[in-house]
Structure formats: structure tokens, C-alpha cells
Design a protein around this motif. Structure first.
Motif, mmCIF file in Angstrom:
data_model
loop_
_atom_site.group_PDB
_atom_site.id
_atom_site.type_symbol
_atom_site.label_atom_id
_atom_site.label_comp_id
_atom_site.label_asym_id
_atom_site.label_seq_id
_atom_site.Cartn_x
_atom_site.Cartn_y
_atom_site.Cartn_z
ATOM 1 N N VAL A 33 49.849 77.007 -17.141
ATOM 2 C CA VAL A 33 48.510 77.588 -17.091
ATOM 3 C C VAL A 33 48.157 77.845 -15.630
ATOM 4 O O VAL A 33 48.030 76.900 -14.845
ATOM 5 C CB VAL A 33 47.455 76.668 -17.732
ATOM 6 C CG1 VAL A 33 46.088 77.357 -17.739
ATOM 7 C CG2 VAL A 33 47.858 76.283 -19.147
ATOM 8 N N VAL A 34 48.016 79.110 -15.267
ATOM 9 C CA VAL A 34 47.671 79.487 -13.901
ATOM 10 C C VAL A 34 46.155 79.454 -13.743
ATOM 11 O O VAL A 34 45.421 80.105 -14.491
ATOM 12 C CB VAL A 34 48.207 80.896 -13.571
ATOM 13 C CG1 VAL A 34 47.741 81.344 -12.189
ATOM 14 C CG2 VAL A 34 49.730 80.914 -13.659
ATOM 15 N N LEU A 35 45.693 78.697 -12.735
ATOM 16 C CA LEU A 35 44.269 78.521 -12.484
ATOM 17 C C LEU A 35 43.951 78.931 -11.046
ATOM 18 O O LEU A 35 44.089 78.131 -10.118
ATOM 19 C CB LEU A 35 43.871 77.057 -12.706
ATOM 20 C CG LEU A 35 44.111 76.502 -14.110
ATOM 21 C CD1 LEU A 35 44.213 74.985 -14.076
ATOM 22 C CD2 LEU A 35 42.976 76.917 -15.038
ATOM 23 N N PRO A 36 43.565 80.188 -10.816
ATOM 24 C CA PRO A 36 43.195 80.604 -9.462
ATOM 25 C C PRO A 36 41.973 79.830 -8.987
ATOM 26 O O PRO A 36 40.993 79.692 -9.725
ATOM 27 C CB PRO A 36 42.904 82.103 -9.614
ATOM 28 C CG PRO A 36 42.623 82.295 -11.062
ATOM 29 C CD PRO A 36 43.423 81.273 -11.804
ATOM 30 N N CYS A 37 42.031 79.322 -7.769
ATOM 31 C CA CYS A 37 41.015 78.369 -7.326
ATOM 32 C C CYS A 37 40.550 78.671 -5.905
ATOM 33 O O CYS A 37 41.367 78.728 -4.981
ATOM 34 C CB CYS A 37 41.595 76.954 -7.407
ATOM 35 S SG CYS A 37 40.517 75.661 -6.776
ATOM 36 N N LEU A 38 39.239 78.824 -5.745
ATOM 37 C CA LEU A 38 38.618 78.954 -4.427
ATOM 38 C C LEU A 38 37.335 78.131 -4.439
ATOM 39 O O LEU A 38 36.337 78.537 -5.021
ATOM 40 C CB LEU A 38 38.326 80.422 -4.096
ATOM 41 C CG LEU A 38 37.593 80.675 -2.773
ATOM 42 C CD1 LEU A 38 38.380 80.107 -1.596
ATOM 43 C CD2 LEU A 38 37.345 82.162 -2.583
ATOM 44 N N ASN A 39 37.410 76.946 -3.846
ATOM 45 C CA ASN A 39 36.263 76.041 -3.775
ATOM 46 C C ASN A 39 35.700 75.711 -5.164
ATOM 47 O O ASN A 39 34.544 75.999 -5.469
ATOM 48 C CB ASN A 39 35.169 76.640 -2.884
ATOM 49 C CG ASN A 39 35.602 76.744 -1.435
ATOM 50 O OD1 ASN A 39 36.394 75.935 -0.944
ATOM 51 N ND2 ASN A 39 35.098 77.744 -0.733
ATOM 52 N N GLU A 40 36.535 75.087 -5.983
ATOM 53 C CA GLU A 40 36.144 74.736 -7.355
ATOM 54 C C GLU A 40 36.192 73.225 -7.591
ATOM 55 O O GLU A 40 36.433 72.771 -8.714
ATOM 56 C CB GLU A 40 37.062 75.437 -8.364
ATOM 57 C CG GLU A 40 37.123 76.945 -8.253
ATOM 58 C CD GLU A 40 35.854 77.653 -8.695
ATOM 59 O OE1 GLU A 40 34.856 76.968 -8.987
ATOM 60 O OE2 GLU A 40 35.850 78.900 -8.729
ATOM 61 N N VAL A 90 46.182 77.367 -8.159
ATOM 62 C CA VAL A 90 46.547 78.194 -7.009
ATOM 63 C C VAL A 90 45.386 78.179 -6.021
ATOM 64 O O VAL A 90 44.357 78.826 -6.249
ATOM 65 C CB VAL A 90 46.885 79.631 -7.426
ATOM 66 C CG1 VAL A 90 47.363 80.420 -6.209
ATOM 67 C CG2 VAL A 90 47.950 79.638 -8.513
ATOM 68 N N ASP A 91 45.543 77.424 -4.955
ATOM 69 C CA ASP A 91 44.483 77.309 -3.963
ATOM 70 C C ASP A 91 44.478 78.538 -3.074
ATOM 71 O O ASP A 91 45.463 78.847 -2.404
ATOM 72 C CB ASP A 91 44.674 76.051 -3.119
ATOM 73 C CG ASP A 91 43.535 75.866 -2.146
ATOM 74 O OD1 ASP A 91 42.391 75.755 -2.610
ATOM 75 O OD2 ASP A 91 43.785 75.865 -0.923
ATOM 76 N N ASN A 92 43.342 79.238 -3.064
ATOM 77 C CA ASN A 92 43.231 80.521 -2.363
ATOM 78 C C ASN A 92 42.407 80.396 -1.076
ATOM 79 O O ASN A 92 41.682 81.306 -0.710
ATOM 80 C CB ASN A 92 42.613 81.555 -3.295
ATOM 81 C CG ASN A 92 42.913 82.991 -2.934
ATOM 82 O OD1 ASN A 92 42.157 83.894 -3.262
ATOM 83 N ND2 ASN A 92 44.014 83.254 -2.249
ATOM 84 N N GLY A 93 42.554 79.247 -0.430
ATOM 85 C CA GLY A 93 41.852 79.032 0.834
ATOM 86 C C GLY A 93 40.621 78.162 0.703
ATOM 87 O O GLY A 93 39.656 78.325 1.466
ATOM 88 N N SER A 94 40.631 77.224 -0.207
ATOM 89 C CA SER A 94 39.470 76.356 -0.421
ATOM 90 C C SER A 94 39.191 75.490 0.805
ATOM 91 O O SER A 94 40.108 75.054 1.510
ATOM 92 C CB SER A 94 39.700 75.450 -1.631
ATOM 93 O OG SER A 94 39.854 76.206 -2.813
ATOM 94 N N THR A 95 37.904 75.209 1.014
ATOM 95 C CA THR A 95 37.489 74.337 2.112
ATOM 96 C C THR A 95 36.753 73.102 1.609
ATOM 97 O O THR A 95 36.196 72.337 2.410
ATOM 98 C CB THR A 95 36.575 75.113 3.076
ATOM 99 O OG1 THR A 95 35.441 75.616 2.361
ATOM 100 C CG2 THR A 95 37.325 76.271 3.730
#
Length: 240
Positions: free
Chosen positions: A11-18, A38-43
Motif C-alpha cells: 500500500v503506497v501512502l504518499p506523505c507530506l507532514n501527516e 513515501v516521505d515527500n519532504g516532511s518536517t
């Protein structure tokens, strides 16, 4: 009825600050399936939290929903790959019948048609943009879909063979368009859509919705692609 085995579904889970949504989402991944966050640059520590909660973390530094989704697809190893937003608006457990439908050869790509539950689950501007795209998709491909939502399932090798190139908001639509051009059987099923945790990165504003529609309009303007060399397969054999 065929049952899934642990190595069969990613299961692909695109993630940005979640970080606020990850515990809820990961707790609902069906047993034995692998969560690819998939961490897309989370801070906000999303990547570290996902790893602590047992997910496999893939890093994708290029910003963009499509970039994150495709990084997850290329990192997957399962026979069947699913996609789900990581904001707690959709329950990944709803993917179980989607996977069964693909595995049993009843469909090549299964999509979730979002049905809002609760105030604010789907703002009016986002619904309007989605409706416009669904109508344009119908004219372009003949598919009578009502939604281009992120909850979906298909076979990994067939998805890779579609050679998807969009790395922004047009990625989900390009997947459907190229699948239609390749003669895939695409089905749609109602799924409850909850108010998301946090602010939307794409359709939270009219401007974001317009940019997404613009990205997707470019996808619809593409010339039909040649059928991929690898077609979806069911029960280990070629589709008739």
C-alpha cells in the motif's frame, strides 16, 4: 475465493507532514500487507513516526504528489499495489475487496468513488473540479467514472508498463487515461470519505484546485499512448 498472502500487497501512502494522521491510517492497513510511506519532504517527524509504527519508509525529495506515488510504486515488490492518501480521509482497509477483484481477474484497475461523510469532508470547489475532470475523462476515454480519487488497486508490473510520466497532480488521472488506452477493465466502487487531518496540499483552496485541474487537463490533451508490452494478468495467465 483467493486469499492474499503477506508478500502479495503493498500500500503506497504518499506523505507530506501527516504525523497527526499516520497512527490512524497505519492501524487500518489489512493484516499481512506492507505499508510503504513515501516521505515527500516532511518536517514534522512523519518519516520517523511511520518507521516506529512498522511501516517501510521511502524517501522522495522531489516535491509532487505524482513523484511520491511513483517512488512508492517503483519501490514496491508485491504482485498487487494499492494507493491511499495518508491524511485519514480514507480507510485503507476498504482496499480489501479492491485487491480481491484484481486478483480474481474481475478488473484491472479498481478505484474508490468518494462519498463524503461529515461536514467539510469534500469542499465544494474540490467537488466541482473533480466533476469537471470526470466529464473530460469520459469524453477522452469513454470511461463513465464519477471520481478520480486516490484509493485504488492494480497489478504492479502492469502499472509500471504504463510508463507514467506525470509527477504532479496529474499522476492519478494519467494512470486512468493510459489504462483506458491500453484496454484495461476499470471499475469504481463507493467508499466513505472523511474530513482529512490537517490542510490539503492540493485541493485545500480554489487556487490549489485550479492548479490540479490545469495539471490534469494537460494529461487529457496527450495523444493516446501505444498499448504497453505488459498487459494485466489474472490467475497467472494473459487476459483474454
Amino acid at each position: 475465493m483467493t486469499s492474499s498472502t503477506p508478500e502479495d500487497v503493498d500500500v503506497v501512502l504518499p506523505c507530506l507532514n501527516e504525523a497527526g494522521a499516520l497512527p490512524w491510517v497505519l492501524a487500518r492497513i489489512p493484516p499481512g500487507w506492507r505499508a510503504l510511506v513515501v516521505d515527500n519532504g516532511s518536517t514534522d517527524g512523519s518519516a520517523e513516526l511511520a518507521r516506529e509504527l512498522g511501516a517501510t519508509v521511502v524517501r522522495e525529495p522531489r516535491r509532487g504528489f505524482g513523484a511520491a506515488c511513483h517512488a512508492g510504486l517503483t519501490a514496491s515488490t508485491a504482485e498487487i499495489v494499492c494507493f491511499c492518501d495518508c491524511d485519514a480521509s480514507l480507510n485503507p482497509a476498504l482496499l480489501t475487496p479492491f485487491v480481491r477483484e484484481v486478483r480474481d481477474g474481475e478488473a484491472d484497475l479498481v478505484l474508490g468513488r468518494r462519498r463524503p461523510r461529515g461536514r467539510g469532508a469534500w469542499p465544494a470547489h474540490a467537488r466541482a473540479g473533480n466533476l469537471a475532470l470526470a466529464l473530460m475523462l469520459r469524453r477522452r476515454t469513454g470511461l463513465r467514472l464519477h471520481d478520480l480519487g486516490p484509493l485504488r488497486a492494480a497489478r504492479r508490473e502492469a502499472l509500471l508498463a504504463l510508463d507514467l510520466t506525470d509527477r504532479r497532480s496529474g499522476y492519478p488521472l494519467q494512470m486512468v487515461v493510459r489504462a483506458a488506452d491500453a484496454g484495461w477493465r476499470v471499475t469504481e466502487h463507493d467508499v466513505p470519505y472523511r474530513p482529512r487531518t490537517g490542510a490539503s496540499k492540493v485541493t485545500g483552496t480554489w487556487r490549489g484546485t485550479w492548479q490540479a485541474v490545469r495539471d490534469m487537463s494537460r494529461v487529457l490533451a496527450e495523444a493516446p499512448a501505444a498499448p504497453p508490452a505488459t498487459a494485466p494478468q489474472a490467475h497467472g495467465g494473459p487476459r483474454p
